[in-house]
Design a protein around this motif. Structure first.
Motif, mmCIF file in Angstrom:
data_model
loop_
_atom_site.group_PDB
_atom_site.id
_atom_site.type_symbol
_atom_site.label_atom_id
_atom_site.label_comp_id
_atom_site.label_asym_id
_atom_site.label_seq_id
_atom_site.Cartn_x
_atom_site.Cartn_y
_atom_site.Cartn_z
ATOM 1 N N LEU A 274 -7.963 -14.060 -28.420
ATOM 2 C CA LEU A 274 -7.526 -15.448 -28.538
ATOM 3 C C LEU A 274 -8.078 -16.099 -29.810
ATOM 4 N N GLY A 275 -9.356 -15.843 -30.100
ATOM 5 C CA GLY A 275 -9.965 -16.402 -31.298
ATOM 6 C C GLY A 275 -9.342 -15.862 -32.568
ATOM 7 N N THR A 276 -9.027 -14.559 -32.573
ATOM 8 C CA THR A 276 -8.391 -13.966 -33.747
ATOM 9 C C THR A 276 -7.008 -14.556 -33.975
ATOM 10 N N ALA A 277 -6.227 -14.675 -32.908
ATOM 11 C CA ALA A 277 -4.884 -15.254 -33.027
ATOM 12 C C ALA A 277 -4.951 -16.701 -33.504
ATOM 13 N N LEU A 278 -5.873 -17.479 -32.933
ATOM 14 C CA LEU A 278 -6.013 -18.877 -33.331
ATOM 15 C C LEU A 278 -6.488 -18.992 -34.768
ATOM 16 N N GLY A 279 -7.452 -18.154 -35.152
ATOM 17 C CA GLY A 279 -7.971 -18.199 -36.512
ATOM 18 C C GLY A 279 -6.918 -17.855 -37.544
ATOM 19 N N ILE A 280 -6.124 -16.827 -37.269
ATOM 20 C CA ILE A 280 -5.059 -16.440 -38.203
ATOM 21 C C ILE A 280 -4.010 -17.541 -38.298
ATOM 22 N N LEU A 281 -3.648 -18.119 -37.155
ATOM 23 C CA LEU A 281 -2.640 -19.181 -37.137
ATOM 24 C C LEU A 281 -3.110 -20.389 -37.947
ATOM 25 N N ILE A 282 -4.356 -20.802 -37.754
ATOM 26 C CA ILE A 282 -4.885 -21.940 -38.506
ATOM 27 C C ILE A 282 -4.953 -21.620 -39.993
ATOM 28 N N ALA A 283 -5.377 -20.410 -40.335
ATOM 29 C CA ALA A 283 -5.486 -20.022 -41.744
ATOM 30 C C ALA A 283 -4.130 -20.029 -42.433
ATOM 31 N N VAL A 284 -3.116 -19.516 -41.756
ATOM 32 C CA VAL A 284 -1.769 -19.509 -42.332
ATOM 33 C C VAL A 284 -1.285 -20.937 -42.577
ATOM 34 N N GLY A 285 -1.540 -21.823 -41.618
ATOM 35 C CA GLY A 285 -1.143 -23.217 -41.797
ATOM 36 C C GLY A 285 -1.874 -23.889 -42.938
ATOM 37 N N ILE A 286 -3.169 -23.608 -43.063
ATOM 38 C CA ILE A 286 -3.964 -24.219 -44.124
ATOM 39 C C ILE A 286 -3.496 -23.747 -45.500
ATOM 40 N N VAL A 287 -3.198 -22.468 -45.628
ATOM 41 C CA VAL A 287 -2.803 -21.911 -46.919
ATOM 42 C C VAL A 287 -1.436 -22.430 -47.353
#
Length: 277
Positions: free
Chosen positions: A89-102
């Protein structure tokens, strides 16, 4: 060798002082030799000696059925479930947030400070709140522990992926632009490819943080199983040997999980022809 020697020395001093206090309280005679002989055999020592911890590990791992609540393997498997679910869950959330930020500067300006600020809150303070809130809506057991685990593991993944997604070579970016590549193609053909080494570096930190979160999540839940429950029951009943054996098992579990992530990284880099990294 130095650490083990110092461990035995401190065990002798702390347990010996405990024995002397007991002798004097009972008006019993004692000698230094008797204290030294019994210091490493105390049933509830203040600091268990290394061989006592090893004996406890052997008894609870090999001499006890896995289905028994006295088995350390039984508790390890329970903690492992929360760790893996929280890590995913943390990996999925982290990747999702990172993609949005970039891909969105507004999201970066508004969300990134909150992502960083989230890690300034002590997990021991919010863990009981998470357990109570989720329990009020009927979510108990594995879910609250996984949420706490996710809370600790998503941050390193987010930071690592933001850096990784932005690490793509500018010449490669310009080349894809000349071919009229859209944002979706840029992401899958270049950004995601460039971010993978950063992703695995953050996953190693994330899996260790997920394990810590799972153990911390077991403390306020009053769970009957898990390494956190094992630590808590040991502290309640003064079973210091049980506490130390659970700590060593947690360290071993964390090492194995990090090694598995490293192994997956090596396999991926070998397939990409980057095994030298």
């Amino acid at each position: 060798m130095i650490i083990i020697g110092a461990w035995y020395l401190f065990a002798l001093l702390m347990n010996g002082n405990q024995l002397v206090n007991n002798y004097e309280r009972r008006n019993m005679d004692w000698t230094i030799s008797s204290v030294v002989a019994e210091a490493y055999q105390v049933k509830r020592p203040m600091l268990p000696a290394p061989h006592q911890v090893i004996d406890e590990l052997y008894n609870t791992v090999f001499d006890t059925r896995i289905t028994s609540k006295r088995s350390l393997v039984f508790h390890t498997l329970i903690t492992l479930q929360s760790t893996l679910l929280g890590f995913l869950l943390g990996t999925a959330l982290g990747i999702l947030i990172a993609v949005g930020i970039v891909h969105n500067r507004t999201l970066e300006a508004s969300l990134m400070p909150w992502v960083i600020a989230s890690q300034t809150i002590p997990i021991l303070a919010i863990a009981p709140m998470i357990v109570v809130v989720l329990g009020a809506v009927g979510l108990t057991g594995l879910v609250p522990k996984s949420i706490i685990s996710m809370y600790l593991s998503f941050f390193p993944v987010t930071i690592g992926m933001v850096k990784g997604l932005r690490s793509a070579d500018s010449l490669h970016m310009e080349l894809l632009h000349t071919y009229s590549a859209n944002a979706h193609q840029l992401f899958w053909k270049l950004r995601w490819f460039s971010a993978q080494p950063y992703l695995f570096a953050s996953l190693k930190v994330g899996i260790a943080a997920a394990l810590v979160g799972a153990i911390v999540g077991e403390l306020p839940t009053g769970a009957q199983g898990g390494l956190g429950a094992r630590l808590l029951s040991g502290s309640y009943y003064g079973q210091t040997t049980q506490i130390w054996s659970a700590l060593f098992m947690a360290a071993l579990l964390g090492s194995v999980l990090v090694w598995l992530v490293s192994l997956a990284e090596k396999v991926l880099l070998r397939r990409r022809g980057l095994a030298h990294e």
